[in-house]
Every structure is written in structure tokens, then in C-alpha cells.
Write an enzyme that holds these catalytic residues in place. Structure first.
Site, PDB file in Angstrom:
ATOM      1  N   GLY A 135       0.838  -1.191   0.000  1.00 46.85           N
ATOM      2  CA  GLY A 135       0.000   0.000   0.000  1.00 46.85           C
ATOM      3  C   GLY A 135       0.872   1.239   0.000  1.00 46.85           C
ATOM      4  O   GLY A 135       2.049   1.170   0.375  1.00 46.85           O
ATOM      5  N   GLN A 187       3.184   9.935   1.621  1.00 46.87           N
ATOM      6  CA  GLN A 187       4.468   9.236   1.604  1.00 46.87           C
ATOM      7  C   GLN A 187       5.319   9.583   0.394  1.00 46.87           C
ATOM      8  O   GLN A 187       6.505   9.233   0.347  1.00 46.87           O
ATOM      9  CB  GLN A 187       4.243   7.717   1.634  1.00 46.87           C
ATOM     10  N   CYS A 230       5.807  -0.182   7.705  1.00 46.10           N
ATOM     11  CA  CYS A 230       5.516   1.019   6.920  1.00 46.10           C
ATOM     12  C   CYS A 230       6.752   1.423   6.142  1.00 46.10           C
ATOM     13  O   CYS A 230       7.856   1.472   6.703  1.00 46.10           O
ATOM     14  CB  CYS A 230       5.092   2.155   7.853  1.00 46.10           C
ATOM     15  N   LEU A 231       6.573   1.716   4.861  1.00 48.19           N
ATOM     16  CA  LEU A 231       7.704   2.118   4.017  1.00 48.19           C
ATOM     17  C   LEU A 231       8.340   3.419   4.506  1.00 48.19           C
ATOM     18  O   LEU A 231       9.499   3.678   4.192  1.00 48.19           O
ATOM     19  CB  LEU A 231       7.232   2.264   2.567  1.00 48.19           C
ATOM     20  N   HIS A 255      -4.550   1.516   7.478  1.00 47.25           N
ATOM     21  CA  HIS A 255      -3.193   2.079   7.598  1.00 47.25           C
ATOM     22  C   HIS A 255      -3.003   3.224   6.581  1.00 47.25           C
ATOM     23  O   HIS A 255      -2.454   4.282   6.916  1.00 47.25           O
ATOM     24  CB  HIS A 255      -2.195   0.931   7.361  1.00 47.25           C
ATOM     25  N   GLU A 256      -3.494   3.036   5.345  1.00 47.73           N
ATOM     26  CA  GLU A 256      -3.325   4.075   4.310  1.00 47.73           C
ATOM     27  C   GLU A 256      -4.206   5.297   4.590  1.00 47.73           C
ATOM     28  O   GLU A 256      -3.764   6.443   4.398  1.00 47.73           O
ATOM     29  CB  GLU A 256      -3.641   3.513   2.920  1.00 47.73           C
ATOM     30  N   HIS A 260      -2.578   7.426   7.077  1.00 46.54           N
ATOM     31  CA  HIS A 260      -1.536   8.288   6.487  1.00 46.54           C
ATOM     32  C   HIS A 260      -2.142   9.597   5.986  1.00 46.54           C
ATOM     33  O   HIS A 260      -1.560  10.672   6.164  1.00 46.54           O
ATOM     34  CB  HIS A 260      -0.859   7.594   5.300  1.00 46.54           C
TER      35      HIS A 260
HETATM   36  O1  GNR Z   1       3.944  -2.714   2.737  1.00 44.40           O
HETATM   37  C1  GNR Z   1       3.218  -2.526   3.727  1.00 44.40           C
HETATM   38  N1  GNR Z   1       2.812  -3.594   4.460  1.00 44.40           N
HETATM   39  C2  GNR Z   1       1.784  -3.515   5.420  1.00 44.40           C
HETATM   40  C3  GNR Z   1       1.610  -4.600   6.269  1.00 44.40           C
HETATM   41  C4  GNR Z   1       0.614  -4.583   7.226  1.00 44.40           C
HETATM   42  C5  GNR Z   1      -0.218  -3.499   7.331  1.00 44.40           C
HETATM   43  C6  GNR Z   1      -0.035  -2.405   6.501  1.00 44.40           C
HETATM   44  C7  GNR Z   1       0.951  -2.414   5.551  1.00 44.40           C
HETATM   45  S1  GNR Z   1       1.142  -1.045   4.489  1.00 44.40           S
HETATM   46  C8  GNR Z   1       2.856  -1.157   4.123  1.00 44.40           C
HETATM   47  C9  GNR Z   1       3.258  -0.106   3.093  1.00 44.40           C
HETATM   48  C10 GNR Z   1       3.030   1.270   3.669  1.00 44.40           C
HETATM   49  O2  GNR Z   1       3.784   1.816   4.407  1.00 44.40           O
HETATM   50  N2  GNR Z   1       1.893   1.855   3.346  1.00 44.40           N
HETATM   51  O3  GNR Z   1       1.602   3.073   3.856  1.00 44.40           O
HETATM   52 NI    NI Z   2       2.678   3.179   5.753  1.00 44.48          NI
END
Ligand code: GNR
Ligand code: NI
Length: 177
Positions: free
Chosen positions: A49, A54, A100-101, A142-143, A146
Site C-alpha cells: 500500500g 508518503q 511502513c515504508l 493504515h493508508e 496516512h
Molecule cells: O507494505 C506494507 N505492508 C503492510 C503490512 C501490514 C499493514 C499495513 C501495511 S502497508 C505497508 C506499506 C506502507 O507503508 N503503506 O503506507
Molecule cells: Ni505506511
């Protein structure tokens, strides 16, 4: 090979990750181009995601694709969302390990509603809805976090959060990323 340009992924503690992204008016060609670039950036990372903050953009756009997680050769199943809104969440909760990246190499168990229903504009500017559970549910929440300036470490104790953020600083100093 792909000719799509990619973005640089912004990492903590960049303040853009703490900003609220603004709703878009409609999904037009410029937004579609952004979505394509975000998807390529996410595939290259790799991640499942990516939200606009980001990549230093403050509009309410996110991309996801869980298809390549286990099988590299699986066909891509990208999901593009603009102006996503959670219109229902389950009472049942779910715990999964998240990363999270923008917070490289840090992982923690995060509790969220197990299922959510999300309303959004799709790649063609059409209103759409998605009911998600499992990893997709964690990912879309999660997105959307953000886009509201929220990071998964915000659900942890201050001690754990600060430890993770310090570890990222250390990684950056030693150029291990
Ligand atoms: O790559 C990602 N893996 C992930 C694993 C569990 C819950 C959420 C994520 S999102 C993350 C990529 C990212 O930072 N998206 O904002
Ligand atoms: Ni993230």
C-alpha cells in the site's frame, strides 16, 4: 520493463507525514498519472500500500495491491482510491503485524477493526465501495491513517514508538537504507 516514473518515498520524521491530505475534486488524467506513479513506486519498494503523503503529495489518494505478496508471478490486482471514507467498521477487532515504508525495518502488532467498508472514487472517477477484512482491512486503514497524518507507531506506547523512531534515525546515519 516499465517507463513509469517513480517518486521518492518520504521517511520519518518528515513533517509531511503528519499533515492532513486534502480531498480532490475529481479523478482526472493528472490524478490517474499520480496513481500510476504511486503504484509503480509501491511495487518497486516493495510494499502492499502507499498513500500520497508518503510521496510528498497532500491529496487524498492511495494505492494498494496485495496480489504479489506470496506469489511473485501472480497477476497484479491494483486498487486505486481517492477520497476514501470508512462508512462502517466491525466491532470485532483484529491484530496483525504491520510495517511502513516510511518507517523502514520496524514492525509491530497493531489492533484495528477486523472488517471495514470503504466508500471512494475509483480510477475512473466512479463512486465505489469495498468491504475489506484480513490484511486488506489493516492495509486500507493504515493508508487512510496516512492521509490523516497518523502512523502505525501512534498506536504503540510512547516508549515503543520512540524506540522505533530512534532505530530509524540510526539506520539513516549508518546509511543502511
Ligand atoms: O507494505 C506494507 N505492508 C503492510 C503490512 C501490514 C499493514 C499495513 C501495511 S502497508 C505497508 C506499506 C506502507 O507503508 N503503506 O503506507
Ligand atoms: Ni505506511
Amino acid at each position: 520493463m516499465s517507463t513509469i516514473k517513480t517518486y521518492e518515498i518520504i521517511m520519518v520524521p518528515d513533517p509531511v507525514l503528519r499533515e492532513t491530505a486534502q480531498a480532490i475534486t475529481r479523478v482526472d488524467d493528472a490524478i490517474r498519472k499520480q496513481m500510476d506513479r504511486m503504484l509503480q513506486t509501491m511495487y518497486d519498494a516493495p510494499g502492499i500500500g502507499l498513500a500520497a503523503n508518503q510521496v510528498n503529495l497532500l491529496n487524498r489518494v492511495l494505492v494498494m495491491d496485495l496480489s504479489k505478496r506470496e506469489e511473485e508471478t501472480a497477476p497484479a490486482e491494483p486498487i486505486f482510491m481517492a477520497n476514501p471514507e470508512i462508512i462502517w467498521e466491525s466491532e470485532e477487532m483484529s491484530v496483525m503485524e504491520e510495517g511502513c515504508l516510511s518507517i523502514p525495518r520496524q514492525y509491530a502488532d497493531i489492533e484495528r477493526p477486523a472488517q471495514v467498508r470503504v466508500k471512494y472514487l475509483d480510477y475512473h472517477n466512479k463512486e465505489a465501495e469495498l468491504t475489506a477484512d484480513g490484511l486488506l482491512s489493516h492495509c486500507v486503514q493504515h493508508e487512510i491513517d496516512h492521509l490523516n497524518g497518523v502512523l502505525f507507531v501512534d498506536y504503540l506506547s510512547r516508549l515503543k514508538r520512540n524506540m522505533m523512531l530512534k532505530k530509524v534515525e540510526k539506520l539513516k546515519k549508518h546509511q543502511e537504507m
